[in-house]
Write an enzyme that holds these catalytic residues in place. Sequence first.
Site, PDB file in Angstrom:
ATOM      1  N   THR A  92       0.813  -1.092  -0.091  1.00  0.00           N
ATOM      2  CA  THR A  92      -0.097  -0.039  -0.154  1.00  0.00           C
ATOM      3  C   THR A  92       0.821   1.257  -0.015  1.00  0.00           C
ATOM      4  O   THR A  92       1.864   1.325   0.579  1.00  0.00           O
ATOM      5  CB  THR A  92      -0.956   0.047   1.117  1.00  0.00           C
ATOM      6  N   ASN A 133       4.889   0.294   8.037  1.00  0.00           N
ATOM      7  CA  ASN A 133       6.164   1.265   7.815  1.00  0.00           C
ATOM      8  C   ASN A 133       5.751   2.738   7.431  1.00  0.00           C
ATOM      9  O   ASN A 133       6.889   3.316   7.359  1.00  0.00           O
ATOM     10  CB  ASN A 133       6.779   0.573   6.540  1.00  0.00           C
ATOM     11  N   SER A 149       9.728   1.456  13.791  1.00  0.00           N
ATOM     12  CA  SER A 149       9.896   2.677  14.643  1.00  0.00           C
ATOM     13  C   SER A 149      11.531   3.131  14.344  1.00  0.00           C
ATOM     14  O   SER A 149      11.539   3.375  13.191  1.00  0.00           O
ATOM     15  CB  SER A 149       9.936   2.440  16.254  1.00  0.00           C
ATOM     16  N   TYR A 191       8.611  14.120  15.805  1.00  0.00           N
ATOM     17  CA  TYR A 191       9.162  12.754  15.300  1.00  0.00           C
ATOM     18  C   TYR A 191       9.078  11.814  16.459  1.00  0.00           C
ATOM     19  O   TYR A 191       8.714  10.895  16.425  1.00  0.00           O
ATOM     20  CB  TYR A 191      10.206  12.898  14.364  1.00  0.00           C
ATOM     21  N   THR A 200      18.439   5.942   2.961  1.00  0.00           N
ATOM     22  CA  THR A 200      17.305   5.471   2.434  1.00  0.00           C
ATOM     23  C   THR A 200      16.614   6.523   1.536  1.00  0.00           C
ATOM     24  O   THR A 200      15.544   6.308   0.940  1.00  0.00           O
ATOM     25  CB  THR A 200      16.103   4.850   3.630  1.00  0.00           C
ATOM     26  N   LYS A 246       7.099   8.627  17.638  1.00  0.00           N
ATOM     27  CA  LYS A 246       7.461   7.343  17.983  1.00  0.00           C
ATOM     28  C   LYS A 246       7.526   6.739  19.429  1.00  0.00           C
ATOM     29  O   LYS A 246       7.450   5.541  19.629  1.00  0.00           O
ATOM     30  CB  LYS A 246       9.099   7.452  17.259  1.00  0.00           C
ATOM     31  N   ASP A 250      -3.582   6.147   2.282  1.00  0.00           N
ATOM     32  CA  ASP A 250      -3.165   7.338   3.290  1.00  0.00           C
ATOM     33  C   ASP A 250      -3.741   6.842   4.592  1.00  0.00           C
ATOM     34  O   ASP A 250      -4.605   6.834   4.980  1.00  0.00           O
ATOM     35  CB  ASP A 250      -3.909   8.549   2.473  1.00  0.00           C
TER      36      ASP A 250
END
Length: 278
Positions: free
Chosen positions: A32, A83, A134, A148, A183, A152, A56
Amino acid sequence: MPTTWFITGTSSGFGRLLTESLLARGDRVAATLRRPEALDDLRAQYGERLWTARLDVTDTEQVRQVVADAFKELGTIDTVVNNAGYGVFAAVEEATDEQIRRVIDTNLLGSIHVIRAVLPQLRAQGRGHIVQVSTAGGQTTYPNFSYYHASKWGIEGFCETVAREIAPFGIGLTIVEPGATPTGFASALDTAPVMPEYENTPAGEVRRAIASGAFPLPNDPHRIARAIIDVVDSGATPLRVPLGSDTYDDVRASLVARLAEHDAHRDTAFSVVNRDSE
């Protein structure tokens, strides 16, 4: 034996790497993402073993519908990987209200809604494994990442509780904590206008380190994806798995410091106990 995975946020980063690796070894993936066309190359290569849907995770009704469709069309889903994520890189006063809402809606509430949507299906199966992606920042902190971290640390507390609640149903939950990894996530971080008041603070120092390339990215994204798959394949369901030398070192240092501070206040903690209840 081939298994079926449901993964959010598969357009790039760990989500894309996991999808590629799993398809390459013969598994099925329900992938997704906001733009399903981003996986057209994989769909052309792997055909029906790749199921895709626009999602979303901040849209609660869409989460419920996509999860229901995935289970209906694929039958069994063995592993769910939460994710999808969004990052804000800004000092506490610099972020906008919209940025704050988006990071909480995506990383915390979005992950919660995915877990809530899949649990009835996994309970009906009598098995399953949820993997919550996480970060080292789910247990330690770095300047400019306060919002952030809020998301988390919040999702880790939620998952730690849920893991205990769902274990009797044969469902495992594992929090994986990747460290700094090239990444593309860092370049995708949302930013805000810099306030000069923060230039000579730890926030400014970290900002300059990242801008200059001096902020280390010691981990291999392919090895992290492989490690996540290996954890699931092992059949074990550890609550947390640190992934990266920086995660291990930084989280350990944070836990040691927190325990020392905790122990330093033992006398104060016990001083407020109602003696009549003893």
